[in-house]
Motif scaffolding. Structure first.
Motif, PDB file in Angstrom:
ATOM      1  N   ALA A  85       0.835  -1.204   0.000  1.00 51.46           N
ATOM      2  CA  ALA A  85       0.000   0.000   0.000  1.00 51.46           C
ATOM      3  C   ALA A  85       0.868   1.251   0.000  1.00 51.46           C
ATOM      4  CB  ALA A  85      -0.936   0.001   1.208  1.00 51.46           C
ATOM      5  N   THR A  93      -2.163  -0.772  -4.446  1.00 50.95           N
ATOM      6  CA  THR A  93      -3.336  -0.985  -3.599  1.00 50.95           C
ATOM      7  C   THR A  93      -4.128  -2.230  -3.984  1.00 50.95           C
ATOM      8  OG1 THR A  93      -4.564   0.558  -4.994  1.00 50.95           O
ATOM      9  CG2 THR A  93      -3.612   1.432  -2.971  1.00 50.95           C
ATOM     10  N   ASN A 145      -5.039  -4.952  -1.303  1.00 50.85           N
ATOM     11  CA  ASN A 145      -6.418  -5.376  -1.060  1.00 50.85           C
ATOM     12  C   ASN A 145      -6.560  -6.896  -1.079  1.00 50.85           C
ATOM     13  OD1 ASN A 145      -7.808  -2.957  -0.556  1.00 50.85           O
ATOM     14  ND2 ASN A 145      -7.788  -2.455  -2.731  1.00 50.85           N
ATOM     15  N   ILE A 182      -4.119   1.035   3.837  1.00 51.12           N
ATOM     16  CA  ILE A 182      -4.676   1.154   2.484  1.00 51.12           C
ATOM     17  C   ILE A 182      -5.450   2.458   2.361  1.00 51.12           C
ATOM     18  CG2 ILE A 182      -6.342   0.158   0.863  1.00 51.12           C
ATOM     19  CD1 ILE A 182      -5.466  -2.606   1.885  1.00 51.12           C
ATOM     20  N   GLY A 215      -3.180   5.488   1.893  1.00 46.60           N
ATOM     21  CA  GLY A 215      -2.648   5.639   0.545  1.00 46.60           C
ATOM     22  C   GLY A 215      -1.138   5.526   0.509  1.00 46.60           C
TER      23      GLY A 215
END
Length: 180
Positions: free
Chosen positions: A124, A129, A133, A157, A160
């Motif tokens: 992340a 991302t 995830n 996450i 950012g």
């Protein structure tokens, strides 16, 4: 009524499933019996790990990495040492190297929650991302939504990617030509 002797094919078909089940049972139980619980860390590695933890808590991440790498030479492949080394490496901004260490842990223990969360946080922070995830989904499947590792990864996450370092080429001043 005369009984006929069963053929070899009949005998094979009758006893093969039982023989396979019995051999599978023996194989599983023997591997469970022969596997040993993990041993405690070597005292030298334990001392180096405590030095590394103390360095992390005082903000000296490079000293912590050095201590963890030394502990890794004493206990090669130890999961706790690799996770600590990966965490310290990630915190210095070297996410790619941290991902490497986390994947070494996951190769030997694919259900390690700390390694899954750490790898996801490093990904992340790099901006990957989608891959982060995937780790989050695996964590949710393993320990649920309220697990500490799941919550840490979800927060990373949501935060950012971390800011990237600026290269020298990007800030090199361009000469301005002017007439006198």
């Amino acid at each position: 009524m005369m009984r006929t002797k069963p053929s070899a094919k009949d005998m094979l078909m009758r006893y093969t499933p039982a023989a396979i089940a019995l051999s599978l049972l023996v194989a599983v139980s023997s591997s469970a019996i022969l596997s040993e619980p993990s041993e405690a860390l070597d005292p030298r590695a334990a001392k180096l790990m405590s030095e590394g933890r103390a360095a992390v808590s005082s903000g000296k991440l490079q000293a912590a990495i050095d201590a963890y790498e030394a502990a890794l030479t004493v206990e090669p492949g130890d999961v706790s040492v690799l996770v600590a080394l990966a965490e310290a490496t990630r915190r210095t901004g070297m996410q790619g190297k941290a991902v490497h260490y986390y994947r070494m842990v996951l190769a030997s223990d694919p259900r390690n929650l700390d390694a899954l969360a750490g790898e996801g946080m490093a990904l992340a922070e790099k901006g990957a991302t989608e891959k982060a995830n995937r780790n989050l989904a695996r964590l949710e499947a393993l320990c649920g939504n309220s697990c500490a590792a799941t919550e840490k990864l979800a927060a990373a996450i949501a935060k950012g990617p971390s800011p990237r370092m600026v290269t020298a080429e990007a800030v090199t001043p361009r000469p301005i030509v002017s007439e006198n």
